[in-house]
Every structure is written in structure tokens, then in C-alpha cells.
Design a protein around this motif. Structure first.
Motif, PDB file in Angstrom:
ATOM      1  N   MET A   1      -1.499   7.962   9.998  1.00  0.00           N
ATOM      2  CA  MET A   1      -1.162   7.847   8.595  1.00  0.00           C
ATOM      3  C   MET A   1       0.167   7.089   8.464  1.00  0.00           C
ATOM      4  SD  MET A   1      -0.793  10.818   5.740  1.00  0.00           S
ATOM      5  CE  MET A   1       0.882  11.378   5.815  1.00  0.00           C
ATOM      6  N   THR A   2       0.218   6.120   7.608  1.00  0.00           N
ATOM      7  CA  THR A   2       1.408   5.316   7.383  1.00  0.00           C
ATOM      8  C   THR A   2       2.278   5.970   6.307  1.00  0.00           C
ATOM      9  OG1 THR A   2       0.166   3.334   7.932  1.00  0.00           O
ATOM     10  CG2 THR A   2       2.229   3.030   6.760  1.00  0.00           C
ATOM     11  N   VAL A   3       3.583   6.020   6.551  1.00  0.00           N
ATOM     12  CA  VAL A   3       4.497   6.561   5.540  1.00  0.00           C
ATOM     13  C   VAL A   3       5.227   5.407   4.867  1.00  0.00           C
ATOM     14  CG1 VAL A   3       4.814   8.810   6.644  1.00  0.00           C
ATOM     15  CG2 VAL A   3       6.338   6.943   7.234  1.00  0.00           C
ATOM     16  N   HIS A   4       5.438   5.546   3.569  1.00  0.00           N
ATOM     17  CA  HIS A   4       6.117   4.535   2.771  1.00  0.00           C
ATOM     18  C   HIS A   4       7.143   5.212   1.889  1.00  0.00           C
ATOM     19  CE1 HIS A   4       3.144   1.440   3.730  1.00  0.00           C
ATOM     20  NE2 HIS A   4       2.218   2.351   3.533  1.00  0.00           N
ATOM     21  N   LEU A   5       8.293   4.597   1.751  1.00  0.00           N
ATOM     22  CA  LEU A   5       9.283   5.081   0.800  1.00  0.00           C
ATOM     23  C   LEU A   5       8.923   4.555  -0.584  1.00  0.00           C
ATOM     24  CD1 LEU A   5      12.557   4.452   2.839  1.00  0.00           C
ATOM     25  CD2 LEU A   5      11.219   6.564   2.674  1.00  0.00           C
ATOM     26  N   ASP A   6       9.345   5.285  -1.600  1.00  0.00           N
ATOM     27  CA  ASP A   6       9.157   4.806  -2.965  1.00  0.00           C
ATOM     28  C   ASP A   6       9.971   3.530  -3.151  1.00  0.00           C
ATOM     29  OD1 ASP A   6       7.506   6.759  -4.606  1.00  0.00           O
ATOM     30  OD2 ASP A   6       8.889   8.134  -3.609  1.00  0.00           O
ATOM     31  N   PRO A   7       9.622   2.727  -4.152  1.00  0.00           N
ATOM     32  CA  PRO A   7      10.372   1.480  -4.385  1.00  0.00           C
ATOM     33  C   PRO A   7      11.866   1.762  -4.608  1.00  0.00           C
ATOM     34  CG  PRO A   7       8.366   1.501  -5.684  1.00  0.00           C
ATOM     35  CD  PRO A   7       8.512   2.879  -5.088  1.00  0.00           C
ATOM     36  N   LEU A   8      12.686   0.889  -4.088  1.00  0.00           N
ATOM     37  CA  LEU A   8      14.132   1.022  -4.228  1.00  0.00           C
ATOM     38  C   LEU A   8      14.558   1.066  -5.691  1.00  0.00           C
ATOM     39  CD1 LEU A   8      16.830   1.192  -2.758  1.00  0.00           C
ATOM     40  CD2 LEU A   8      16.885  -1.291  -2.711  1.00  0.00           C
ATOM     41  N   SER A   9      13.768   0.472  -6.562  1.00  0.00           N
ATOM     42  CA  SER A   9      14.112   0.418  -7.987  1.00  0.00           C
ATOM     43  C   SER A   9      13.928   1.751  -8.697  1.00  0.00           C
ATOM     44  CB  SER A   9      13.264  -0.653  -8.683  1.00  0.00           C
ATOM     45  OG  SER A   9      11.889  -0.332  -8.547  1.00  0.00           O
ATOM     46  N   THR A  10      13.401   2.756  -8.006  1.00  0.00           N
ATOM     47  CA  THR A  10      13.175   4.060  -8.625  1.00  0.00           C
ATOM     48  C   THR A  10      14.213   5.064  -8.144  1.00  0.00           C
ATOM     49  OG1 THR A  10      11.710   4.848  -6.859  1.00  0.00           O
ATOM     50  CG2 THR A  10      10.688   3.615  -8.685  1.00  0.00           C
ATOM     51  N   PRO A  11      14.506   6.082  -8.954  1.00  0.00           N
ATOM     52  CA  PRO A  11      15.429   7.123  -8.487  1.00  0.00           C
ATOM     53  C   PRO A  11      14.968   7.751  -7.165  1.00  0.00           C
ATOM     54  CG  PRO A  11      15.152   7.325 -10.855  1.00  0.00           C
ATOM     55  CD  PRO A  11      14.141   6.292 -10.377  1.00  0.00           C
ATOM     56  N   ALA A  12      13.671   8.040  -7.039  1.00  0.00           N
ATOM     57  CA  ALA A  12      13.176   8.648  -5.802  1.00  0.00           C
ATOM     58  C   ALA A  12      13.392   7.717  -4.612  1.00  0.00           C
ATOM     59  CB  ALA A  12      11.696   9.003  -5.937  1.00  0.00           C
TER      60      ALA A  12
END
Length: 164
Positions: A1-12
Motif C-alpha cells: 500500500m502506498t502512503v501519500h501526504l495531503d497536499p502542502l496547500s492544506t492545513p493537514a
């Protein structure tokens, strides 16, 4: 399973990167504790949320989300340059995510959990029992002194001293 961070433009997305940058990762070996690391990330989140509840007190006048708190000059280091975070500054985060997504690497599972914990801490709606009540508003690398005279240490965890 690949993990991805939320977009940098979002608070998360910004908080996930902040937590991964500021918290010890599995590369620390025996001094790394995944449960303590998640707790440290949750304490960081609570510090940001506590500052957001009174943004004027923290020099974040007009802040309406976590980005407005994290990007205050001189509060969270290089994160003040958001959204233009230096590539060299984010190298540690990029390495952790890369390792998490390398199934043939023996470090993949530990790093995937670490990234998952950062995502959890950044996105959970309600902090776990005991986190919010600590009144944490700041942290510093352990051994680097207090963030100021009005702060009182609450605990040291995974290389960071949290204060209220």
C-alpha cells in the motif's frame, strides 16, 4: 500500500510535514518509540490548535486555520516560508515517505506507520483523552531550553520538550 501526504496547500498537509520534520523517526533506532512518537505528534497538533484558539496572543492575528499559526515568523522555523519550503529542509520528510513506499526495504513498515501516525495526528477530529487538557502551546528540541520565561515544561517525549 502506498502512503501519500495531503497536499502542502492544506492545513493537514502542512501539519503532516511539520510533524514528520519535528518528531524522531524510525531511523533513530532504539531511541525511537512509535507510540511515543504518535503522542508527540498529537501534542504538536494540540499546541497548534491551542494557538489557533487565541491567535492574537501568538502573533498570528487574523489566523483562521492551522496554516495561519504555523507560518508566523520565528515560531516554527523554516515553516514561516510556506508554501515555499526549502528542498534541503524537507529532505528528511521526503526520505521517510520514500522509505514507507519501498516494500523491498526492511525499514518500510516502520516508516509507513510513522507516516500514517503523522496523517492521523494531523487529521483526527478530536484529540485523544489527556492530550487537550495538558494546555501545551509550544515545544523545543530537548536540552535547548525553554521557548521563553512564561513557559513551563509539561513533558519531554521523543526528543522534544513540550510546554504550556
Amino acid at each position: 500500500m502506498t502512503v501519500h501526504l495531503d497536499p502542502l496547500s492544506t492545513p493537514a498537509g502542512l501539519m503532516e510535514r511539520l510533524f514528520l520534520h519535528e518528531t524522531r523517526s524510525p531511523s533513530y533506532g532504539a531511541s525511537y518509540d512509535p507510540d511515543d512518537s504518535l503522542k508527540a505528534m498529537r501534542l504538536m497538533r494540540q499546541a497548534v490548535e491551542n494557538r489557533l484558539s487565541e491567535p492574537n496572543l501568538w502573533g498570528a492575528r487574523g489566523a483562521t486555520d492551522e496554516i495561519g499559526v504555523i507560518t508566523v515568523r520565528s515560531q516554527f522555523g523554516q515553516f514561516a516560508s510556506y508554501p515555499n519550503l526549502p528542498i534541503s529542509f524537507m529532505a528528511q520528510v521526503d526520505l521517510i515517505v520514500s522509505l514507507a513506499n519501498s516494500p523491498g526495504d526492511s525499514r518500510a513498515a516502520a516508516n509507513a506507520r510513522h507516516v500514517g501516525d503523522a496523517i492521523t495526528a494531523a487529521t483526527e477530529i478530536t484529540p485523544p483523552v489527556g492530550i487537550a487538557g495538558l494546555g501545551v502551546v509550544a515545544w523545543r528540541t530537548a536540552g535547548h531550553g525553554s521557548p521563553g520565561t512564561r513557559f513551563r515544561a509539561v513533558m519531554t517525549l521523543q526528543g522534544n520538550t513540550f510546554s504550556r
